[in-house]
Write an enzyme that holds these catalytic residues in place. Structure first.
Site, PDB file in Angstrom:
ATOM      1  N   LYS A   1       0.870  -1.192   0.000  1.00 54.79           N
ATOM      2  CA  LYS A   1       0.000   0.000   0.000  1.00 54.79           C
ATOM      3  C   LYS A   1       0.893   1.222   0.000  1.00 54.79           C
ATOM      4  O   LYS A   1       1.774   1.360   0.849  1.00 54.79           O
ATOM      5  CB  LYS A   1      -0.898  -0.046   1.240  1.00 54.79           C
ATOM      6  CG  LYS A   1      -1.371   1.287   1.790  1.00 54.79           C
ATOM      7  CD  LYS A   1      -2.517   1.082   2.773  1.00 54.79           C
ATOM      8  CE  LYS A   1      -2.497   2.115   3.897  1.00 54.79           C
ATOM      9  NZ  LYS A   1      -3.610   1.932   4.845  1.00 54.79           N
ATOM     10  N   LEU A   2       0.670   2.110  -0.978  1.00 53.67           N
ATOM     11  CA  LEU A   2       1.455   3.347  -1.051  1.00 53.67           C
ATOM     12  C   LEU A   2       0.631   4.501  -0.508  1.00 53.67           C
ATOM     13  O   LEU A   2      -0.511   4.715  -0.923  1.00 53.67           O
ATOM     14  CB  LEU A   2       1.831   3.663  -2.509  1.00 53.67           C
ATOM     15  CG  LEU A   2       2.617   2.613  -3.288  1.00 53.67           C
ATOM     16  CD1 LEU A   2       2.939   3.149  -4.688  1.00 53.67           C
ATOM     17  CD2 LEU A   2       3.899   2.227  -2.556  1.00 53.67           C
ATOM     18  N   LYS A   3       1.218   5.246   0.393  1.00 52.94           N
ATOM     19  CA  LYS A   3       0.580   6.472   0.842  1.00 52.94           C
ATOM     20  C   LYS A   3       0.708   7.501  -0.284  1.00 52.94           C
ATOM     21  O   LYS A   3       1.795   7.623  -0.874  1.00 52.94           O
ATOM     22  CB  LYS A   3       1.291   6.994   2.105  1.00 52.94           C
ATOM     23  CG  LYS A   3       1.060   6.104   3.327  1.00 52.94           C
ATOM     24  CD  LYS A   3      -0.364   6.252   3.809  1.00 52.94           C
ATOM     25  CE  LYS A   3      -0.577   5.587   5.150  1.00 52.94           C
ATOM     26  NZ  LYS A   3      -1.964   5.718   5.624  1.00 52.94           N
TER      27      LYS A   3
ATOM     28  N   ASN B   1      -5.637   9.156   2.820  1.00 58.27           N
ATOM     29  CA  ASN B   1      -5.944   9.781   4.120  1.00 58.27           C
ATOM     30  C   ASN B   1      -6.616  11.147   3.959  1.00 58.27           C
ATOM     31  O   ASN B   1      -6.196  12.136   4.553  1.00 58.27           O
ATOM     32  CB  ASN B   1      -4.682   9.917   4.987  1.00 58.27           C
ATOM     33  CG  ASN B   1      -4.209   8.595   5.556  1.00 58.27           C
ATOM     34  OD1 ASN B   1      -3.144   8.112   5.179  1.00 58.27           O
ATOM     35  ND2 ASN B   1      -4.970   7.995   6.432  1.00 58.27           N
TER      36      ASN B   1
ATOM     37  N   GLU C   1      -7.870   4.227  -1.092  1.00 50.91           N
ATOM     38  CA  GLU C   1      -8.439   4.332   0.248  1.00 50.91           C
ATOM     39  C   GLU C   1      -8.626   5.802   0.629  1.00 50.91           C
ATOM     40  O   GLU C   1      -7.711   6.606   0.485  1.00 50.91           O
ATOM     41  CB  GLU C   1      -7.467   3.640   1.221  1.00 50.91           C
ATOM     42  CG  GLU C   1      -7.974   3.520   2.630  1.00 50.91           C
ATOM     43  CD  GLU C   1      -6.945   2.827   3.530  1.00 50.91           C
ATOM     44  OE1 GLU C   1      -5.913   2.319   3.023  1.00 50.91           O
ATOM     45  OE2 GLU C   1      -7.167   2.814   4.745  1.00 50.91           O
TER      46      GLU C   1
ATOM     47  N   ASP D   1     -12.031   4.400   4.952  1.00 48.65           N
ATOM     48  CA  ASP D   1     -11.370   4.134   6.235  1.00 48.65           C
ATOM     49  C   ASP D   1     -11.950   5.120   7.246  1.00 48.65           C
ATOM     50  O   ASP D   1     -12.916   4.811   7.948  1.00 48.65           O
ATOM     51  CB  ASP D   1      -9.850   4.312   6.048  1.00 48.65           C
ATOM     52  CG  ASP D   1      -9.058   4.298   7.350  1.00 48.65           C
ATOM     53  OD1 ASP D   1      -9.640   4.052   8.412  1.00 48.65           O
ATOM     54  OD2 ASP D   1      -7.825   4.549   7.324  1.00 48.65           O
TER      55      ASP D   1
ATOM     56  N   LYS E   1     -10.924  -0.805  11.157  1.00 51.80           N
ATOM     57  CA  LYS E   1      -9.960  -0.610  12.244  1.00 51.80           C
ATOM     58  C   LYS E   1     -10.755  -0.607  13.546  1.00 51.80           C
ATOM     59  O   LYS E   1     -11.542   0.320  13.780  1.00 51.80           O
ATOM     60  CB  LYS E   1      -9.256   0.740  12.119  1.00 51.80           C
ATOM     61  CG  LYS E   1      -8.186   0.809  11.059  1.00 51.80           C
ATOM     62  CD  LYS E   1      -7.540   2.174  11.073  1.00 51.80           C
ATOM     63  CE  LYS E   1      -6.576   2.338   9.915  1.00 51.80           C
ATOM     64  NZ  LYS E   1      -6.369   3.755   9.585  1.00 51.80           N
TER      65      LYS E   1
ATOM     66  N   GLY F   1      -4.412  -0.889  10.066  1.00 48.47           N
ATOM     67  CA  GLY F   1      -3.414  -0.891  11.134  1.00 48.47           C
ATOM     68  C   GLY F   1      -3.145   0.524  11.590  1.00 48.47           C
ATOM     69  O   GLY F   1      -3.342   1.484  10.836  1.00 48.47           O
TER      70      GLY F   1
HETATM   71  O1  NPG Z   1       0.615  -1.183   9.331  1.00 49.15           O
HETATM   72  O2  NPG Z   1       0.049  -0.465  11.285  1.00 49.15           O
HETATM   73  C1  NPG Z   1       0.273  -0.279  10.084  1.00 49.15           C
HETATM   74  C2  NPG Z   1       0.095   1.097   9.538  1.00 49.15           C
HETATM   75  C3  NPG Z   1      -0.868   1.162   8.429  1.00 49.15           C
HETATM   76  O3  NPG Z   1      -0.767   3.074   7.057  1.00 49.15           O
HETATM   77  C4  NPG Z   1      -1.197   2.581   8.046  1.00 49.15           C
HETATM   78  N1  NPG Z   1      -1.997   3.230   8.871  1.00 49.15           N
HETATM   79  O4  NPG Z   1      -4.121   5.717   7.565  1.00 49.15           O
HETATM   80  O5  NPG Z   1      -4.286   3.607   7.684  1.00 49.15           O
HETATM   81  C5  NPG Z   1      -3.684   4.640   7.930  1.00 49.15           C
HETATM   82  C6  NPG Z   1      -2.375   4.585   8.661  1.00 49.15           C
HETATM   83  C7  NPG Z   1      -2.354   5.281   9.989  1.00 49.15           C
HETATM   84  C8  NPG Z   1      -1.276   5.116  10.782  1.00 49.15           C
HETATM   85  C9  NPG Z   1      -3.355   6.033  10.444  1.00 49.15           C
HETATM   86  C10 NPG Z   1      -1.196   5.706  12.020  1.00 49.15           C
HETATM   87  C11 NPG Z   1      -3.285   6.616  11.672  1.00 49.15           C
HETATM   88  C12 NPG Z   1      -2.233   6.456  12.443  1.00 49.15           C
END
Ligand code: NPG
Length: 368
Positions: free
Chosen positions: A161-163, A191, A214, A239, A263, A291
């Site tokens: 997964k790429l941000k 996000n 996402e 999400d 989540k 996550g």
């Molecule tokens: O693998 O735990 C993991 C991180 C996955 O990218 C990830 N989480 O937006 O989903 C998200 C993001 C996130 C991380 C969101 C920390 C909020 C806090």
């Protein structure tokens, strides 16, 4: 179940490398842990709130305040408590789902340890191994991104997964596809960084056969996501927008998402997460487990959840070493591109006392 006290413990873990998303860069993770003490067992809860705002309106100091000031008096007013009783007991307090989820998780863990039942068993999950996806942050350059992705693929991760954010979307995706080919399961996570006005730009991702995009738009913009879904081919996954089984049902009915990220912390706990899983399954909507940089405690519970049959896409359930050099539990280690589902009572894992002490910033006991 009688609860004697709840320990609120703050721990701090440095990240192996900075993790950049469209809402900021993290270099360490501060986590609030809850330890529920009962006469027969202890239960652990992990709060997913961050110390800063960004992903959510909840934050660690706020969660502690809410727990002590508002939830504790309610807990004192009841005789015994079950995990299923936590949400109804606290329902008159609006919101604060991450705080509620942490408390429910700790109570559920204690309860299941007493009964000798694992999280997975109690959820009705049968899978013993779940595929792991890895979340790759925004990087300073494409070569740095390709190096990172290469490393994760060599470790065996089942999905990348790429941000993304405006200015870091089509080019990184193109580069990853060109370098690693079309067989890699690939998805992106914005996000909330875009608006509907960016639909033409997001449609450029159509060429890359992504599993999903996402949360491209604001968390409240359900109709915007429904409109966007008509303008792009990549399936839209929500999400931040999905905070309950109710909101999942509405988003699905409105055509705002084809896929849902679940989540537990975001939706008020594992029990609500189970309800969302059921709603989505009934609608034929695939789900996957998100996550929040959990320690081994939260990871154990997430892996159990991800073992349910509706979780048909790899989740953000990476090995402990994706984010941490040292975890507070025995580390989750990637095997055949996934993680084993814990089988012991409750979470099936517990903090290693030495690691826990070393990472502890503060701890205090709230006596019931
Ligand atoms: O693998 O735990 C993991 C991180 C996955 O990218 C990830 N989480 O937006 O989903 C998200 C993001 C996130 C991380 C969101 C920390 C909020 C806090």
């Amino acid at each position: 179940m009688k609860i004697d006290s709840i320990e609120l413990r703050r721990i701090r873990l440095p990240l192996v490398s900075p993790f950049r998303t469209s809402f900021g860069t993290q270099t360490e993770r501060e986590v609030l842990l809850l330890r529920v003490r009962t006469p027969e067992a202890e239960g652990w809860g992990e709060c997913v709130a961050m110390s800063e705002l960004g992903y959510s309106a909840e934050y660690t100091d706020g969660v502690e305040d809410v727990l002590e000031r508002f939830f504790l008096p309610d807990l004192r007013a009841v005789d015994g408590l079950t995990a299923h009783g936590v949400a109804p007991l606290l329902a008159h307090h609006k919101g604060h789902r991450m705080a509620k989820a942490a408390l429910e998780m700790a109570v559920l863990d204690a309860e299941l340890r007493i009964r000798g039942v694992s999280f997975a068993q109690s959820f009705g999950a049968l899978a013993t191994h779940v595929p792991s996806g890895v979340s790759v942050g925004i990087m300073d350059s494409i070569p740095a991104l390709l190096d990172a992705v290469d490393g994760y693929l060599q470790e065996g991760y089942a999905r990348i997964k790429l941000k993304v954010e405006p200015g870091w979307d089509v080019e990184p995706v193109r580069a990853v596809r060109e370098r690693f080919g079309d067989d890699v399961l690939l998805q992106v996570d914005a996000n909330t960084a875009y608006t509907l006005g960016d639909a033409a730009q997001l449609a450029k991702l159509d060429d890359f056969d992504l599993l999903l995009i996402e949360q491209p738009l604001d968390e409240e913009d359900i109709l915007g996501h429904a409109d966007l879904a008509k303008k792009i081919k990549t399936p839209v996954c929500l999400d931040e927008s999905i905070v309950s089984a109710h909101s999942a049902a509405a988003a699905i009915r409105l055509g705002a998402c084809e896929i849902v990220n679940i989540k537990p912390g975001r939706v008020g706990g594992y029990l609500e997460a189970l309800r969302i899983h059921e709603v989505c399954r009934a609608h034929g909507v695939p789900v996957w487990c998100g996550g929040m940089l959990e320690t081994g405690l939260g990871r154990a519970a997430n892996v159990a959840l991800a073992a349910l049959p509706g979780f048909t896409l790899p989740g953000d359930v990476s090995g402990s070493d994706r984010f941490y050099t040292t975890d507070i539990t025995a580390p989750f280690v990637l095997r055949d591109g996934g993680l084993d589902v814990p089988t012991g009572p409750g979470l099936g894992v517990e903090p290693l006392p030495e690691a826990l002490d070393e990472m502890t910033v503060s701890a205090r006991e709230l006596v019931l």
